[in-house]
Design a protein around this motif. Structure first.
Motif, PDB file in Angstrom:
ATOM      1  N   LEU A  81       6.259   6.242  -2.293  1.00 50.99           N
ATOM      2  CA  LEU A  81       7.371   4.158  -1.782  1.00 50.99           C
ATOM      3  C   LEU A  81       8.384   4.922  -0.589  1.00 50.99           C
ATOM      4  CD1 LEU A  81       8.162   1.661  -3.989  1.00 50.99           C
ATOM      5  CD2 LEU A  81      10.420   3.008  -3.090  1.00 50.99           C
ATOM      6  N   GLN A  82       8.729   5.349  -0.031  1.00 54.68           N
ATOM      7  CA  GLN A  82       9.344   5.636   0.927  1.00 54.68           C
ATOM      8  C   GLN A  82       8.771   6.130   1.835  1.00 54.68           C
ATOM      9  OE1 GLN A  82      12.816   4.854   0.722  1.00 54.68           O
ATOM     10  NE2 GLN A  82      12.730   5.032  -1.422  1.00 54.68           N
ATOM     11  N   LYS A  83       7.435   6.583   2.075  1.00 53.49           N
ATOM     12  CA  LYS A  83       6.414   6.711   3.459  1.00 53.49           C
ATOM     13  C   LYS A  83       5.884   5.360   3.211  1.00 53.49           C
ATOM     14  CE  LYS A  83       5.321  11.383   3.026  1.00 53.49           C
ATOM     15  NZ  LYS A  83       4.882  12.416   1.695  1.00 53.49           N
ATOM     16  N   ARG A  84       5.382   4.628   2.473  1.00 53.09           N
ATOM     17  CA  ARG A  84       5.016   2.969   2.069  1.00 53.09           C
ATOM     18  C   ARG A  84       6.123   2.433   3.124  1.00 53.09           C
ATOM     19  NH1 ARG A  84       1.486   5.509   0.636  1.00 53.09           N
ATOM     20  NH2 ARG A  84       0.617   5.915  -0.768  1.00 53.09           N
ATOM     21  N   LEU A  85       7.061   2.711   3.024  1.00 58.12           N
ATOM     22  CA  LEU A  85       8.140   1.278   3.259  1.00 58.12           C
ATOM     23  C   LEU A  85       8.198   2.162   4.601  1.00 58.12           C
ATOM     24  CD1 LEU A  85      10.628   1.207   0.025  1.00 58.12           C
ATOM     25  CD2 LEU A  85       9.210  -0.501   1.175  1.00 58.12           C
ATOM     26  N   GLU A  86       8.454   3.191   5.496  1.00 61.54           N
ATOM     27  CA  GLU A  86       8.630   3.500   6.588  1.00 61.54           C
ATOM     28  C   GLU A  86       7.328   2.897   7.015  1.00 61.54           C
ATOM     29  OE1 GLU A  86       8.849   7.838   7.244  1.00 61.54           O
ATOM     30  OE2 GLU A  86      10.445   7.734   5.835  1.00 61.54           O
ATOM     31  N   THR A  87       5.743   3.840   6.865  1.00 60.54           N
ATOM     32  CA  THR A  87       4.652   3.175   7.117  1.00 60.54           C
ATOM     33  C   THR A  87       5.036   1.267   7.687  1.00 60.54           C
ATOM     34  OG1 THR A  87       3.366   4.670   6.377  1.00 60.54           O
ATOM     35  CG2 THR A  87       2.733   2.956   7.362  1.00 60.54           C
ATOM     36  N   ALA A  88       5.253   0.845   6.739  1.00 60.18           N
ATOM     37  CA  ALA A  88       5.560  -0.825   6.442  1.00 60.18           C
ATOM     38  C   ALA A  88       6.651  -1.560   7.564  1.00 60.18           C
ATOM     39  CB  ALA A  88       5.900  -1.143   5.250  1.00 60.18           C
ATOM     40  N   GLN A  89       7.197  -0.852   7.634  1.00 60.09           N
ATOM     41  CA  GLN A  89       7.767  -1.027   8.962  1.00 60.09           C
ATOM     42  C   GLN A  89       7.588  -1.157  10.366  1.00 60.09           C
ATOM     43  OE1 GLN A  89      12.079  -1.553   8.243  1.00 60.09           O
ATOM     44  NE2 GLN A  89      11.107  -3.150   9.763  1.00 60.09           N
TER      45      GLN A  89
ATOM     46  N   ARG B 297       8.027  -5.199  -5.164  1.00 60.10           N
ATOM     47  CA  ARG B 297       6.168  -5.576  -6.013  1.00 60.10           C
ATOM     48  C   ARG B 297       5.915  -3.872  -6.073  1.00 60.10           C
ATOM     49  NH1 ARG B 297       3.991 -10.326  -1.912  1.00 60.10           N
ATOM     50  NH2 ARG B 297       5.362 -12.027  -2.351  1.00 60.10           N
ATOM     51  N   LEU B 298       5.504  -3.434  -4.822  1.00 66.38           N
ATOM     52  CA  LEU B 298       5.751  -1.623  -4.773  1.00 66.38           C
ATOM     53  C   LEU B 298       6.231  -0.645  -5.975  1.00 66.38           C
ATOM     54  CD1 LEU B 298       5.381  -0.642  -1.095  1.00 66.38           C
ATOM     55  CD2 LEU B 298       3.126  -0.338  -2.636  1.00 66.38           C
ATOM     56  N   ARG B 299       7.282  -1.824  -6.292  1.00 64.64           N
ATOM     57  CA  ARG B 299       8.152  -0.742  -7.601  1.00 64.64           C
ATOM     58  C   ARG B 299       7.227  -1.101  -8.729  1.00 64.64           C
ATOM     59  NH1 ARG B 299      11.851   2.622  -6.498  1.00 64.64           N
ATOM     60  NH2 ARG B 299      12.832   2.440  -4.498  1.00 64.64           N
ATOM     61  N   ASP B 300       7.203  -2.234  -8.951  1.00 59.17           N
ATOM     62  CA  ASP B 300       7.151  -3.045  -9.894  1.00 59.17           C
ATOM     63  C   ASP B 300       5.098  -3.089 -10.154  1.00 59.17           C
ATOM     64  OD1 ASP B 300       8.899  -4.928 -10.349  1.00 59.17           O
ATOM     65  OD2 ASP B 300       8.381  -6.440  -9.104  1.00 59.17           O
ATOM     66  N   ARG B 301       3.946  -2.330  -9.051  1.00 61.87           N
ATOM     67  CA  ARG B 301       3.017  -2.061  -9.347  1.00 61.87           C
ATOM     68  C   ARG B 301       3.125  -0.452 -10.500  1.00 61.87           C
ATOM     69  NH1 ARG B 301      -0.554  -1.731  -4.193  1.00 61.87           N
ATOM     70  NH2 ARG B 301      -0.151   0.481  -4.235  1.00 61.87           N
ATOM     71  N   LYS B 302       3.925  -0.313  -9.736  1.00 60.95           N
ATOM     72  CA  LYS B 302       4.313   1.446 -10.581  1.00 60.95           C
ATOM     73  C   LYS B 302       3.250   2.499 -10.191  1.00 60.95           C
ATOM     74  CE  LYS B 302       6.151   0.209 -14.441  1.00 60.95           C
ATOM     75  NZ  LYS B 302       7.603  -1.215 -14.322  1.00 60.95           N
ATOM     76  N   THR B 303       2.819   2.706  -8.951  1.00 63.57           N
ATOM     77  CA  THR B 303       1.978   3.547  -9.228  1.00 63.57           C
ATOM     78  C   THR B 303       2.330   4.049  -7.915  1.00 63.57           C
ATOM     79  OG1 THR B 303       1.015   1.977  -7.052  1.00 63.57           O
ATOM     80  CG2 THR B 303      -0.377   1.506  -8.740  1.00 63.57           C
ATOM     81  N   GLU B 304       3.047   4.351  -6.768  1.00 67.80           N
ATOM     82  CA  GLU B 304       3.762   5.226  -6.120  1.00 67.80           C
ATOM     83  C   GLU B 304       5.287   6.062  -6.816  1.00 67.80           C
ATOM     84  OE1 GLU B 304       2.830   4.962  -3.293  1.00 67.80           O
ATOM     85  OE2 GLU B 304       1.359   2.854  -4.330  1.00 67.80           O
ATOM     86  N   THR B 305       5.399   7.530  -6.307  1.00 68.42           N
ATOM     87  CA  THR B 305       6.594   8.198  -6.631  1.00 68.42           C
ATOM     88  C   THR B 305       7.635   7.698  -5.364  1.00 68.42           C
ATOM     89  OG1 THR B 305       5.841   9.442  -4.958  1.00 68.42           O
ATOM     90  CG2 THR B 305       5.311   9.801  -7.513  1.00 68.42           C
TER      91      THR B 305
END
Ligand SMILES: Nc1ncnc2c1ncn2[C@@H]1O[C@H](COP(=O)(O)OP(=O)(O)OP(=O)(O)O)[C@@H](O)[C@H]1O
Length: 228
Positions: free
Chosen positions: A175-183, A163-171
């Motif tokens: 993106l990797q930082k968001r995924l780490e925090t998400a975990q 979803r984050l990739r599809d949203r196309k708002t992240e580098t």
């Protein structure tokens, strides 16, 4: 018994309970919020945050943010007047009725909101939405704001990434930082007793239905008060 009666009466006078909405970036908070605000116009509001940065052209003090000095902010935090939202995933606060996405590109910075700004929204008979990260949730727990705590979670890390990739708002980096925090966020959301409701946002309509259900009592209060 009288004490309970008084505290109920006081709560009713204070206006509708605020709603704390949290969850990893990309879980669907903004999407669900927009649906709510579309269906229930004039029912939800946002508190105005405090920031230590300077106003940008076109921004208005007290409307976009309360612009304060670092000293004033530190003082407010130590006095317990300000509630700090945690790390990179900043909440959104803007004028009533509008909803602005958090601006991640500006990077981590301190953002706080005051209890008073939440109470201002309540006094207008609006349900104050507090879109905060998990640290923000913990800080709000120390206050007497008595909000409804809702966590929005993705069905899986894979879906979140997609979803984050599809949203196309992240580098790739952000993106990797968001995924780490998400975990971390997903783990914390499993702790018992933190949230009134944890919504797994798989099917959007189902997720929206659950969110609406937990808010119906407050929504009804606002609508009822608007009639009289
Ligand atoms: N149930 C769903 N099924 C499929 N796509 C969804 C669903 N919910 C949200 N999305 C999509 O996932 C993306 C992320 O959603 P959204 O921007 O609402 O997340 P967010 O939690 O507000 O993230 P952030 O905290 O970064 O603002 C959006 O492109 C949105 O359209």
């Amino acid at each position: 018994m009288y004490l309970r009666l008084f505290s109920r009466l006081f709560a009713a006078m204070a206006g509708p309970r605020p709603v704390v909405l949290t969850g990893p970036s990309g879980a669907g908070k903004s999407t669900l919020l927009k649906m709510l605000m579309k269906e229930y116009e004039g029912v939800f509001g946002f508190s105005v945050s405090h920031t230590t940065r300077d106003p940008r052209p076109g921004e208005e003090n007290g409307k976009d943010y309360h612009y304060v000095t670092r000293e004033k902010m530190s003082e407010g935090i130590s006095n317990g007047d300000f509630i700090e939202n945690g790390g990179v995933l900043l909440g959104t606060c803007t004028e009533q009725g509008a909803y602005r996405k958090p601006c991640f590109k500006r990077g981590p910075r301190r953002l706080v909101f005051s209890k008073a700004s939440v109470e201002d929204v309540q006094a207008k008979n609006l349900i104050c939405i507090l879109d905060v990260d998990i640290q923000g949730v913990k800080n709000i727990k120390k206050t007497d704001l008595n909000p409804i705590y809702v966590s929005i979670q993705p069905p899986s890390m894979e879906t979140l990434e997609q979803r984050l990739r599809d949203r196309k708002t992240e580098t790739e980096d952000s993106l990797q930082k968001r995924l780490e925090t998400a975990q971390l966020d997903m783990e914390l959301s499993k702790e018992p007793g933190i949230f009134d409701l944890v919504i797994i946002n798989d099917n959007l309509e189902d997720a929206y239905g659950k969110l609406k259900e937990v808010l119906l009592e407050e929504i009804a209060k606002v609508q009822e008060a608007n009639k009289s």
